[in-house]
Motif scaffolding. Structure first.
Motif, mmCIF file in Angstrom:
data_model
loop_
_atom_site.group_PDB
_atom_site.id
_atom_site.type_symbol
_atom_site.label_atom_id
_atom_site.label_comp_id
_atom_site.label_asym_id
_atom_site.label_seq_id
_atom_site.Cartn_x
_atom_site.Cartn_y
_atom_site.Cartn_z
ATOM 1 N N ALA A 244 9.714 -7.681 -4.245
ATOM 2 C CA ALA A 244 7.987 -7.761 -3.651
ATOM 3 C C ALA A 244 7.821 -6.280 -4.510
ATOM 4 O O ALA A 244 6.730 -6.306 -4.385
ATOM 5 C CB ALA A 244 8.063 -7.537 -2.506
ATOM 6 N N GLU A 245 8.400 -5.452 -4.444
ATOM 7 C CA GLU A 245 8.431 -4.808 -5.068
ATOM 8 C C GLU A 245 8.595 -3.970 -6.394
ATOM 9 O O GLU A 245 7.290 -3.231 -6.845
ATOM 10 C CB GLU A 245 9.639 -3.239 -4.336
ATOM 11 N N GLN A 246 8.869 -4.903 -6.692
ATOM 12 C CA GLN A 246 8.095 -5.130 -8.673
ATOM 13 C C GLN A 246 7.340 -5.534 -8.811
ATOM 14 O O GLN A 246 6.617 -5.650 -9.430
ATOM 15 C CB GLN A 246 9.279 -6.526 -8.394
ATOM 16 N N LEU A 247 6.641 -6.810 -7.520
ATOM 17 C CA LEU A 247 5.559 -7.569 -8.260
ATOM 18 C C LEU A 247 4.234 -6.245 -7.729
ATOM 19 O O LEU A 247 3.142 -6.434 -8.651
ATOM 20 C CB LEU A 247 5.655 -8.780 -7.299
ATOM 21 N N ILE A 248 4.627 -5.652 -6.925
ATOM 22 C CA ILE A 248 3.741 -4.663 -6.470
ATOM 23 C C ILE A 248 3.605 -4.022 -7.836
ATOM 24 O O ILE A 248 2.376 -2.753 -7.896
ATOM 25 C CB ILE A 248 4.195 -3.416 -5.180
ATOM 26 N N ALA A 304 -0.888 -12.282 -2.183
ATOM 27 C CA ALA A 304 1.069 -11.922 -1.498
ATOM 28 C C ALA A 304 1.384 -13.618 -0.755
ATOM 29 O O ALA A 304 3.065 -14.263 -1.689
ATOM 30 C CB ALA A 304 1.418 -11.479 -0.458
ATOM 31 N N HIS A 305 0.685 -14.393 0.163
ATOM 32 C CA HIS A 305 1.791 -15.144 0.714
ATOM 33 C C HIS A 305 0.744 -16.558 0.043
ATOM 34 O O HIS A 305 1.772 -17.472 0.026
ATOM 35 C CB HIS A 305 0.439 -15.214 2.352
ATOM 36 N N MET A 323 4.872 -7.675 0.186
ATOM 37 C CA MET A 323 4.262 -7.139 -0.459
ATOM 38 C C MET A 323 3.051 -6.493 0.330
ATOM 39 O O MET A 323 2.511 -6.007 -0.361
ATOM 40 C CB MET A 323 3.968 -8.357 -1.212
ATOM 41 N N VAL A 324 3.248 -7.122 1.500
ATOM 42 C CA VAL A 324 1.515 -7.140 2.337
ATOM 43 C C VAL A 324 1.227 -5.126 2.467
ATOM 44 O O VAL A 324 0.990 -4.569 1.834
ATOM 45 C CB VAL A 324 1.395 -7.565 3.121
ATOM 46 N N ILE A 325 2.266 -5.232 2.830
ATOM 47 C CA ILE A 325 2.942 -3.755 3.675
ATOM 48 C C ILE A 325 3.652 -2.908 2.597
ATOM 49 O O ILE A 325 2.912 -1.341 2.375
ATOM 50 C CB ILE A 325 4.087 -3.720 4.579
ATOM 51 N N LEU A 326 3.579 -3.014 0.947
ATOM 52 C CA LEU A 326 3.807 -2.323 0.050
ATOM 53 C C LEU A 326 2.616 -2.218 -1.139
ATOM 54 O O LEU A 326 2.549 -0.579 -1.786
ATOM 55 C CB LEU A 326 4.959 -2.504 -1.089
ATOM 56 N N ALA A 381 10.547 -0.630 3.968
ATOM 57 C CA ALA A 381 8.781 -0.766 3.134
ATOM 58 C C ALA A 381 7.987 0.480 3.661
ATOM 59 O O ALA A 381 7.435 0.947 3.094
ATOM 60 C CB ALA A 381 8.012 -2.347 3.685
ATOM 61 N N VAL A 382 7.965 1.021 5.423
ATOM 62 C CA VAL A 382 6.910 1.544 5.510
ATOM 63 C C VAL A 382 7.547 3.137 5.278
ATOM 64 O O VAL A 382 6.750 3.809 5.050
ATOM 65 C CB VAL A 382 7.134 1.538 7.054
ATOM 66 N N GLY A 383 8.724 3.699 5.036
ATOM 67 C CA GLY A 383 9.272 4.572 4.661
ATOM 68 C C GLY A 383 8.871 4.958 3.469
ATOM 69 O O GLY A 383 8.379 5.609 3.116
#
Length: 474
Positions: A244-248, A304-305, A323-326, A381-383
């Motif tokens: 997710a981080e990589q895509l974002i 994302a979904h 992904m949504v959170i990040l 992700a929140v962090g």
């Protein structure tokens, strides 16, 4: 302004290619080398990058700034160049000794030895000199040619599972070829300097001050994955978060290209005490960054979904939630690229960077320790959100005391409104259609159309200015 725009186009083209190329090679390498070999390659590359980042002690960004300060004086910039190259040789020898001790007992020792070629190329890459001169064309052209040749070599020579060593060698040699190819250009810009005039040691402490915030930022950028595994004992959650981080962060390379272009220009205006011009450049840069960052942030959350199932497979469905959170970090990182690289670094206020990154690292550790045991990768992700926005808030508070940049950011909130409306439309489309590549493409096209509609109907001055510039230059 024309030179800035040209350099921005050079970097944007390169960053687009840099985003696309992994999408071309990744499926092929995944099938030919297999997950085990790619895991080894990932470990070797990560360790090499850590040694490179720490061993360089901030010399790259510091060197760009120093060349920008002296670019109008041939002898002074030549002196800085030879001092920086000598400093790089010194830190490379020290880094190499520690690196060889570290890899001595490693089961991947042969691959680490090959990677020394890559380390050597990275330490002696002189693209920082041309960045300081704001001559991005030569380095962008060089990198594009090298990347395309590397792709061809991968498809031609890497054919079976035993070709991991060959693949690592190709990547290392391509970096070395790129480094060597740029040296002949230096004769046009660098003259001979008397050895007695060189003062290499004077650069180490200022470079370390630039390096300190990098250490703090590396801590909060890399610690998430370690803490997920340590606190959950579930490596799948690490995979969800990492993908997710990589895509974002993929489109961020394009957005933050503007900071690479603007830093040497602002550094040069700073040394000339031209505060009015600095304010003008910062305001224009932030407007451009927000014009891009807000729609991409909402857009990544909206697709994302529908993206994850066909791109990564159903085994990675939880990555869509991450992904949504990040997705909001696209805005904060884009904004921080201006405050950190364009202003604080360019104007030699690296202490503020160290404070902001250190505070965010502590906050990230605390949030992760509290949330990951209960919520896993979602807590991480929140962090990350908390850490990135703390950097943004601290740096803009410090920067606003002299530049009044907050007023520009507030004016750019209109892009957030347009993007939020766009998100509601494409998210609705995603829920009503199957998760396929067609759906993702439709969402992207519709999202672009909606956002452009708002820019045109409101006659956004910055957008119209940029379009005119592009059309004028073909």
């Amino acid at each position: 302004m024309a030179k800035i725009f040209k350099n921005l186009m050079y970097n944007s083209i390169y960053q687009i290619v840099a985003i696309i190329i992994p999408l071309v090679t990744a499926p092929y390498l995944a099938r030919v080398l297999g997950p085990d070999n790619l895991g080894i390659e990932g470990v070797v590359l990560s360790v090499s990058q850590i040694f490179c980042t720490i061993g360089m002690i901030g010399l790259t960004n510091y060197s760009i700034r120093e060349i920008a300060y002296t670019r109008d004086d041939v002898y002074e910039r030549s002196k800085v160049f030879w001092e920086m190259l000598t400093a790089r040789f010194i830190v490379f020898i020290g880094t190499l000794i520690i690196y060889l001790v570290f890899i001595y007992d490693s089961p991947y020792r042969i691959y680490y030895f090959i990677q020394i070629i890559w380390l050597l190329a990275m330490f002696f890459d002189v693209s920082w000199f041309f960045a300081g001169l704001e001559d991005f064309g030569v380095t962008v052209a060089r990198n594009l040619v090298v990347r395309f040749l590397t792709i061809i070599c991968i498809f031609v020579f890497v054919k079976k599972v035993d070709d991991l060593g060959l693949y690592i060698t190709l990547c290392a040699l391509s970096q070395a070829a790129g480094t060597l190819s740029i040296f002949p250009r230096l004769r046009k810009y660098v003259c001979k300097v008397r050895m007695a005039d060189l003062k290499v040691v004077r650069h180490f402490w200022p470079s370390i001050k630039v390096f300190l915030p990098q250490v703090a930022s590396v801590l909060y950028l890399q610690v998430d994955k370690v803490m997920i595994e340590a606190l959950t004992n579930d490596v799948k959650q690490v995979a969800y978060y990492s993908k997710a981080e990589q895509l974002i962060k993929a489109p961020l390379a394009l957005i933050t290209a503007v900071s690479t272009v603007m830093m040497p220009r602002i550094a040069n205006e700073f040394i000339s005490h031209n505060d009015k011009k600095i304010q003008e450049y910062l305001s224009g840069s932030l407007t451009f960054l927000m014009l891009m960052a807000w729609p991409i942030s909402f857009g990544m959350a909206g697709i994302a979904h529908s993206l994850i199932p066909w791109f990564l497979g159903n085994d990675y469905l939880p990555a869509a939630t991450a992904m949504v959170i990040l997705s909001p970090i696209i805005v904060s990182i884009a904004a921080s690229s201006l405050s950190a690289n364009q202003y604080l670094l360019a104007t030699n206020q690296t202490g503020y960077m160290t404070v902001s990154y250190s505070a965010s690292a502590i906050l990230n550790l605390a949030v992760n320790a509290f949330l990951i045991p209960e919520f896993g990768f979602v807590g991480a992700a929140v962090g990350t959100i908390a850490a990135e926005y703390s950097v943004f808030l601290i740096q803009y508070y410090m920067m606003n005391r002299r530049t009044h940049i907050i007023s520009t950011f507030v004016r750019c909130l209109k892009y957030a409104l347009y993007s939020a409306i766009m998100y509601m439309i494409i998210a609705t489309l995603g829920r009503k259609m199957e998760a396929t590549i067609v759906t993702t493409c439709v969402q992207i096209l519709v999202g672009m159309g909606v956002y452009l509609f708002f820019l045109l109907i409101t006659k956004d001055s910055f957008f119209i200015f940029a379009i005119k510039k592009i059309l004028r230059r073909g």
